[in-house]
Design a protein around this motif. Structure first.
Motif, PDB file in Angstrom:
ATOM      1  N   LYS A   1       1.179  -6.687   7.735  1.00 66.74           N
ATOM      2  CA  LYS A   1      -0.058  -6.969   8.458  1.00 66.74           C
ATOM      3  C   LYS A   1      -0.906  -7.952   7.666  1.00 66.74           C
ATOM      4  O   LYS A   1      -0.866  -7.951   6.433  1.00 66.74           O
ATOM      5  CB  LYS A   1      -0.862  -5.669   8.671  1.00 66.74           C
ATOM      6  N   PRO A   2      -1.709  -8.769   8.352  1.00 70.60           N
ATOM      7  CA  PRO A   2      -2.633  -9.639   7.623  1.00 70.60           C
ATOM      8  C   PRO A   2      -3.724  -8.814   6.948  1.00 70.60           C
ATOM      9  O   PRO A   2      -4.180  -7.799   7.488  1.00 70.60           O
ATOM     10  CB  PRO A   2      -3.213 -10.544   8.710  1.00 70.60           C
ATOM     11  N   MET A   3      -4.125  -9.234   5.767  1.00 73.71           N
ATOM     12  CA  MET A   3      -5.171  -8.544   5.035  1.00 73.71           C
ATOM     13  C   MET A   3      -6.519  -8.812   5.702  1.00 73.71           C
ATOM     14  O   MET A   3      -6.778  -9.913   6.174  1.00 73.71           O
ATOM     15  CB  MET A   3      -5.174  -9.051   3.591  1.00 73.71           C
ATOM     16  N   ARG A   4      -7.363  -7.799   5.757  1.00 68.68           N
ATOM     17  CA  ARG A   4      -8.690  -7.985   6.332  1.00 68.68           C
ATOM     18  C   ARG A   4      -9.513  -8.919   5.456  1.00 68.68           C
ATOM     19  O   ARG A   4      -9.493  -8.812   4.233  1.00 68.68           O
ATOM     20  CB  ARG A   4      -9.421  -6.649   6.464  1.00 68.68           C
ATOM     21  N   THR A   5     -10.237  -9.818   6.085  1.00 62.25           N
ATOM     22  CA  THR A   5     -11.122 -10.713   5.358  1.00 62.25           C
ATOM     23  C   THR A   5     -12.464 -10.770   6.062  1.00 62.25           C
ATOM     24  O   THR A   5     -12.568 -10.530   7.278  1.00 62.25           O
ATOM     25  CB  THR A   5     -10.542 -12.140   5.264  1.00 62.25           C
ATOM     26  N   VAL A   6     -13.499 -11.098   5.314  1.00 62.18           N
ATOM     27  CA  VAL A   6     -14.841 -11.173   5.902  1.00 62.18           C
ATOM     28  C   VAL A   6     -14.939 -12.333   6.876  1.00 62.18           C
ATOM     29  O   VAL A   6     -15.810 -12.358   7.760  1.00 62.18           O
ATOM     30  CB  VAL A   6     -15.937 -11.320   4.814  1.00 62.18           C
ATOM     31  N   ALA A   7     -14.050 -13.311   6.755  1.00 54.79           N
ATOM     32  CA  ALA A   7     -14.078 -14.457   7.674  1.00 54.79           C
ATOM     33  C   ALA A   7     -13.575 -14.074   9.049  1.00 54.79           C
ATOM     34  O   ALA A   7     -13.928 -14.695  10.046  1.00 54.79           O
ATOM     35  CB  ALA A   7     -13.255 -15.593   7.105  1.00 54.79           C
TER      36      ALA A   7
ATOM     37  N   VAL B   1       0.857  -1.184   0.000  1.00 58.58           N
ATOM     38  CA  VAL B   1       0.000   0.000   0.000  1.00 58.58           C
ATOM     39  C   VAL B   1       0.893   1.234   0.000  1.00 58.58           C
ATOM     40  O   VAL B   1       1.508   1.572   1.026  1.00 58.58           O
ATOM     41  CB  VAL B   1      -0.942   0.012   1.220  1.00 58.58           C
ATOM     42  N   ASN B   2       0.983   1.888  -1.127  1.00 57.66           N
ATOM     43  CA  ASN B   2       1.909   3.004  -1.277  1.00 57.66           C
ATOM     44  C   ASN B   2       1.589   4.157  -0.325  1.00 57.66           C
ATOM     45  O   ASN B   2       2.496   4.808   0.196  1.00 57.66           O
ATOM     46  CB  ASN B   2       1.869   3.508  -2.725  1.00 57.66           C
ATOM     47  N   ALA B   3       0.318   4.423  -0.073  1.00 58.25           N
ATOM     48  CA  ALA B   3      -0.075   5.569   0.751  1.00 58.25           C
ATOM     49  C   ALA B   3       0.393   5.440   2.189  1.00 58.25           C
ATOM     50  O   ALA B   3       0.672   6.451   2.859  1.00 58.25           O
ATOM     51  CB  ALA B   3      -1.594   5.746   0.711  1.00 58.25           C
ATOM     52  N   THR B   4       0.490   4.210   2.710  1.00 62.04           N
ATOM     53  CA  THR B   4       0.853   4.006   4.116  1.00 62.04           C
ATOM     54  C   THR B   4       2.192   3.300   4.297  1.00 62.04           C
ATOM     55  O   THR B   4       2.738   3.293   5.401  1.00 62.04           O
ATOM     56  CB  THR B   4      -0.221   3.165   4.822  1.00 62.04           C
ATOM     57  N   GLY B   5       2.718   2.696   3.240  1.00 60.00           N
ATOM     58  CA  GLY B   5       3.943   1.928   3.361  1.00 60.00           C
ATOM     59  C   GLY B   5       3.729   0.548   3.964  1.00 60.00           C
ATOM     60  O   GLY B   5       4.699  -0.183   4.199  1.00 60.00           O
ATOM     61  N   GLU B   6       2.479   0.172   4.212  1.00 51.35           N
ATOM     62  CA  GLU B   6       2.177  -1.142   4.773  1.00 51.35           C
ATOM     63  C   GLU B   6       2.228  -2.224   3.698  1.00 51.35           C
ATOM     64  O   GLU B   6       2.021  -1.951   2.519  1.00 51.35           O
ATOM     65  CB  GLU B   6       0.796  -1.145   5.424  1.00 51.35           C
ATOM     66  N   VAL B   7       2.469  -3.453   4.138  1.00 51.34           N
ATOM     67  CA  VAL B   7       2.401  -4.613   3.271  1.00 51.34           C
ATOM     68  C   VAL B   7       1.372  -5.568   3.868  1.00 51.34           C
ATOM     69  O   VAL B   7       1.530  -6.042   4.997  1.00 51.34           O
ATOM     70  CB  VAL B   7       3.764  -5.316   3.138  1.00 51.34           C
ATOM     71  N   LEU B   8       0.310  -5.823   3.125  1.00 56.15           N
ATOM     72  CA  LEU B   8      -0.749  -6.722   3.572  1.00 56.15           C
ATOM     73  C   LEU B   8      -0.571  -8.068   2.896  1.00 56.15           C
ATOM     74  O   LEU B   8      -0.120  -8.148   1.754  1.00 56.15           O
ATOM     75  CB  LEU B   8      -2.114  -6.136   3.221  1.00 56.15           C
ATOM     76  N   TYR B   9      -0.941  -9.134   3.598  1.00 56.60           N
ATOM     77  CA  TYR B   9      -0.812 -10.459   3.007  1.00 56.60           C
ATOM     78  C   TYR B   9      -2.028 -11.297   3.371  1.00 56.60           C
ATOM     79  O   TYR B   9      -2.724 -11.062   4.368  1.00 56.60           O
ATOM     80  CB  TYR B   9       0.460 -11.156   3.496  1.00 56.60           C
ATOM     81  N   VAL B  10      -2.311 -12.301   2.517  1.00 57.05           N
ATOM     82  CA  VAL B  10      -3.393 -13.241   2.778  1.00 57.05           C
ATOM     83  C   VAL B  10      -3.033 -14.551   2.106  1.00 57.05           C
ATOM     84  O   VAL B  10      -2.402 -14.564   1.041  1.00 57.05           O
ATOM     85  CB  VAL B  10      -4.745 -12.702   2.254  1.00 57.05           C
ATOM     86  N   SER B  11      -3.394 -15.675   2.734  1.00 57.83           N
ATOM     87  CA  SER B  11      -3.085 -16.981   2.167  1.00 57.83           C
ATOM     88  C   SER B  11      -4.006 -17.266   0.989  1.00 57.83           C
ATOM     89  O   SER B  11      -5.075 -16.663   0.847  1.00 57.83           O
ATOM     90  CB  SER B  11      -3.252 -18.075   3.233  1.00 57.83           C
ATOM     91  N   ALA B  12      -3.619 -18.208   0.150  1.00 59.75           N
ATOM     92  CA  ALA B  12      -4.389 -18.539  -1.045  1.00 59.75           C
ATOM     93  C   ALA B  12      -5.809 -18.979  -0.689  1.00 59.75           C
ATOM     94  O   ALA B  12      -6.772 -18.598  -1.356  1.00 59.75           O
ATOM     95  CB  ALA B  12      -3.681 -19.643  -1.831  1.00 59.75           C
TER      96      ALA B  12
END
Length: 258
Positions: free
Chosen positions: A244-250, A110-121
């Motif tokens: 950080k982990p990516m937000r998910t509906v689960a 995320v360029n605006a915050t410098g964060e890196v979000l991740y989520v498993s397949a």
């Protein structure tokens, strides 16, 4: 090119451009029928092993410009570019962002915050719309299926970058699909611009029941089956990055109101 549908307006579909005087149209009988063009596009799509393009999408979410790469079965990389400065509907929120999927993990810088979000397949299908990144690829597959499953006609011919583009039309009185977009608008008609000889998709316009355009996807600088290396789909966050982990509906159910 577009004004938000939520404001009561719609994207105005482009009228096929006439050929220049020195490029007269061939006789009508020399033009291929729509189903023949559709079949050649489907054959090209089905043969794709890898694909890259500069893609512009326009909807009520704004205008997004992306540099995309895709490799079967499911690897992809999306660089969000600076859009058209003269387009007031350009959406700057994702400029400089990067989304990469290596088959096991999806990363979003995320360029605006410098964060890196991740989520498993296995959790990718539960991400929120702001992490959505595969619209450019999904539109290709959707057009391929619509042209294969519905009657189409050749509605016009135009030129772009010196190439002849056949414009195919599929129309129906009932819903034929949903847009490949987080908001999933019903689609009742579609125009697909297929380039002569290469048979690649150059533009797709999706229309609702009132004939208003709900999504436009344009493809430029297209390459396919060039052997994109696997290294392009690898990503490692910098040591100083906030991961950080990516937000998910689960994990975080969406707010549904009182």
């Amino acid at each position: 090119m577009a004004v938000c549908v939520t404001a009561g307006c719609s994207i105005i579909p482009a009228t096929p451009e006439p050929l220049p005087p020195d490029e007269a149209l061939p006789p009508e009988e020399a033009l291929p029928p729509g189903p023949e063009v559709a079949a050649k596009f489907a054959e090209t799509y089905d043969s794709l092993q890898d694909f890259s393009a500069t893609v512009t999408t326009v909807s009520d979410r704004g205008t997004f410009c992306e540099l995309v790469w895709f490799k079967k079965p499911d690897r992809f990389r999306v660089n969000y570019l600076e859009g058209h400065p003269n387009n007031p509907e350009h959406h700057p929120a994702k400029e400089g962002d990067l989304v990469v999927f290596d088959g096991e993990t999806q990363w979003h810088y995320v360029n605006a915050t410098g964060e890196v979000l991740y989520v498993s397949a296995r959790m990718r299908n539960y991400t929120f719309s702001e992490e959505y990144a595969t619209g450019a690829f999904d539109a290709l597959g959707l057009i391929r299926n619509l042209l294969a499953d519905h009657e189409c006609s050749l509605s016009g011919v135009r030129t772009e970058d010196g190439k002849m583009i056949y414009v195919l039309e599929v129309a129906n009185t009932t819903r034929i699909a949903d847009t490949p977009d987080p908001r999933r608008y019903p689609v009742y008609a579609v125009n697909a611009g297929v380039e002569k000889d290469s048979w690649i998709l150059r533009r797709a316009d999706f229309f609702n029941a009132r004939g208003e355009t709900v999504l436009i996807v344009e493809y430029h600088n297209v390459t396919w089956n060039t052997g994109i290396p696997e290294s392009l789909f690898q990503y490692s966050p910098l040591e100083e990055a906030i991961v950080k982990p990516m937000r998910t509906v689960a994990i975080t159910p969406p707010y549904t109101g009182p």
